[in-house]
Motif scaffolding. Structure first.
Motif, PDB file in Angstrom:
ATOM      1  N   MET A   1       1.102  -1.635  -0.146  1.00  0.00           N
ATOM      2  CA  MET A   1       0.007  -0.222   0.089  1.00  0.00           C
ATOM      3  C   MET A   1       1.271   1.121  -0.068  1.00  0.00           C
ATOM      4  SD  MET A   1      -2.489   1.090   2.718  1.00  0.00           S
ATOM      5  CE  MET A   1      -3.701  -0.334   2.839  1.00  0.00           C
ATOM      6  N   ILE A   2       0.529   1.908  -0.366  1.00  0.00           N
ATOM      7  CA  ILE A   2       1.036   3.434  -0.857  1.00  0.00           C
ATOM      8  C   ILE A   2       0.575   4.229  -0.111  1.00  0.00           C
ATOM      9  CG2 ILE A   2       2.490   2.906  -2.077  1.00  0.00           C
ATOM     10  CD1 ILE A   2       1.186   3.932  -4.178  1.00  0.00           C
ATOM     11  N   HIS A  24       0.058  -0.234  13.208  1.00  0.00           N
ATOM     12  CA  HIS A  24      -0.494  -1.661  13.348  1.00  0.00           C
ATOM     13  C   HIS A  24       0.370  -2.644  12.250  1.00  0.00           C
ATOM     14  CE1 HIS A  24      -3.419   1.734  13.670  1.00  0.00           C
ATOM     15  NE2 HIS A  24      -4.643   0.819  13.692  1.00  0.00           N
ATOM     16  N   GLY A  25       1.901  -2.588  12.813  1.00  0.00           N
ATOM     17  CA  GLY A  25       2.491  -3.810  12.265  1.00  0.00           C
ATOM     18  C   GLY A  25       3.155  -3.598  10.938  1.00  0.00           C
ATOM     19  N   VAL A  42       4.910  -1.344   3.626  1.00  0.00           N
ATOM     20  CA  VAL A  42       5.670  -2.980   3.626  1.00  0.00           C
ATOM     21  C   VAL A  42       5.104  -4.004   4.875  1.00  0.00           C
ATOM     22  CG1 VAL A  42       7.170  -4.695   3.064  1.00  0.00           C
ATOM     23  CG2 VAL A  42       7.178  -2.248   2.716  1.00  0.00           C
ATOM     24  N   GLY A  43       4.266  -5.004   4.821  1.00  0.00           N
ATOM     25  CA  GLY A  43       3.899  -5.606   5.919  1.00  0.00           C
ATOM     26  C   GLY A  43       2.385  -5.716   5.224  1.00  0.00           C
ATOM     27  N   ASP A  44       1.497  -6.227   6.144  1.00  0.00           N
ATOM     28  CA  ASP A  44       0.162  -7.171   6.107  1.00  0.00           C
ATOM     29  C   ASP A  44      -0.432  -5.553   6.526  1.00  0.00           C
ATOM     30  OD1 ASP A  44      -2.012  -8.187   6.549  1.00  0.00           O
ATOM     31  OD2 ASP A  44      -1.642  -9.647   8.160  1.00  0.00           O
ATOM     32  N   THR A  45      -1.445  -5.079   5.776  1.00  0.00           N
ATOM     33  CA  THR A  45      -1.784  -4.087   5.392  1.00  0.00           C
ATOM     34  C   THR A  45      -2.942  -4.569   5.504  1.00  0.00           C
ATOM     35  OG1 THR A  45      -1.744  -3.977   3.183  1.00  0.00           O
ATOM     36  CG2 THR A  45      -0.413  -2.584   4.393  1.00  0.00           C
ATOM     37  N   SER A  46      -3.746  -5.608   5.854  1.00  0.00           N
ATOM     38  CA  SER A  46      -4.889  -5.829   5.377  1.00  0.00           C
ATOM     39  C   SER A  46      -5.812  -5.417   6.630  1.00  0.00           C
ATOM     40  CB  SER A  46      -5.365  -7.440   5.713  1.00  0.00           C
ATOM     41  OG  SER A  46      -5.229  -7.945   6.998  1.00  0.00           O
TER      42      SER A  46
END
Length: 332
Positions: A1-2, A24-25, A42-46
């Motif tokens: 995500m950006i 948020h990790g 970068v990472g889990d953006t869900s």
């Protein structure tokens, strides 16, 4: 995500948003351009609410990035990366020529070649100390002694040096090497890539013999994930059904990779063709199509070379290629 921030966003506002996102990790990669600042997540953006972020006063837009490579992605970093090595610059409109023998053979050989390629206009000296060879009976390089000879050539000429690494255990030997090359056979040696990610040296990453652009960028991502973002991508030809040339040079790699990534892209016409007489036209084509540089093999006596003599130019031939490159650079 950006997340694209609006022009005029203050540093305090930006840092406040970054802290909230990191809670948020996710890791946040910041790219500050002339007109916009982009936060790459970068990472889990869900678990991040995109619509809520869009409502923030400082946010211009939020987009999800589907490509698996993030830090290497041009969406994360719209400005071209420029790699500086000594006086040389690669990328962002800067063009550099790397030249030298396939393998370091002796002190007199490497210093003579270094002096000649510098006189012709090369900005960096290449030379193999560790040589991956198809046959176990072929010359494997001078190893640590070859590195020492490269360093002597660097001291004699001032040219930064480029050499290929084979094993992460060899990293201490590369302390004075300016650019570490990862060869085609090691493009997906992920443990080696992780180790290189912990260094601060520029990495010249060659495309594998039969790898896609995405696979090449994922290999770059391994290095960048470790913290080292100084990467130069190199197209050196891929294996196809054609056997007339050593490999098939894929010049579409230049515009395609420039569209996908901010990292500089250079061409190795010597390994692509496997023939010295094809190096000049392929170097001209690489220059014309927008490559950020070329890497050319030069030997003071190709017929006596211990490695890849058939694709090596003499110093005189290299001077001719350099003149062609300079004319094309002036035209385009």
């Amino acid at each position: 995500m950006i997340t694209v921030l609006k022009s005029g966003t203050t540093a305090d506002q930006r840092e406040q948003l970054i802290r909230w996102l990191e809670e948020h990790g996710v890791k946040v990669h910041v790219s500050i351009g002339e007109n916009h600042t982009i936060l790459g997540l970068v990472g889990d953006t869900s678990q991040i609410d995109v619509e809520m972020i869009k409502l923030l006063d400082i946010v211009q837009d939020v987009k999800r990035v589907s490509e698996p490579y993030k830090k290497a992605n041009k969406k994360f970093h719209p400005e071209d990366t420029i790699i500086e090595i000594g006086d040389a610059k690669i990328g962002g409109g800067n063009f550099a020529v790397i030249a030298g023998p396939c393998s370091v053979e002796s002190k007199s050989q490497i210093i003579e070649v270094a002096q000649r390629v510098k006189e012709a206009g090369a900005q960096l000296l290449r030379g193999g100390a560790f040589k991956p060879r198809t046959s176990p009976y072929s010359f494997q390089g001078l190893k640590a002694d070859g590195i020492e000879l490269l360093i002597e050539a660097k001291e004699a000429t001032g040219l930064p040096i480029v050499s290929e690494i084979m094993n992460e255990n060899h990293l201490p030997l590369f302390d004075e090497v300016d650019v570490i090359q990862v060869g085609a056979r090691n493009m997906q040696n992920f443990e080696l890539l992780k180790a290189l990610g912990e260094t601060d040296k520029p990495i010249l990453l060659k495309r594998g013999l039969a790898n896609t652009f995405e696979e090449l960028l994922m290999s770059a991502e391994y290095i960048m994930a470790g913290g080292n973002e100084n990467i130069i991508l190199c197209e050196r030809g891929i294996r196809t059904f054609e056997t007339y040339t050593r490999n098939t040079l894929d010049l579409s790699a230049v515009p395609a990779l420039h569209e996908l990534t901010h990292l500089p892209v250079i061409i190795d016409p010597s390994h692509a063709a496997g023939r010295a007489d094809y190096v000049k036209p392929l170097s001209a084509a690489a220059t014309a199509c927008g490559a950020d540089g070329v890497m050319i093999e030069v030997h003071n006596n190709p017929s006596k070379a211990l490695c890849d003599g058939a694709q090596s130019l003499t110093p005189g031939q290299f001077e001719d290629v350099m003149a062609t490159i300079q004319r094309i650079r002036a035209a385009v």
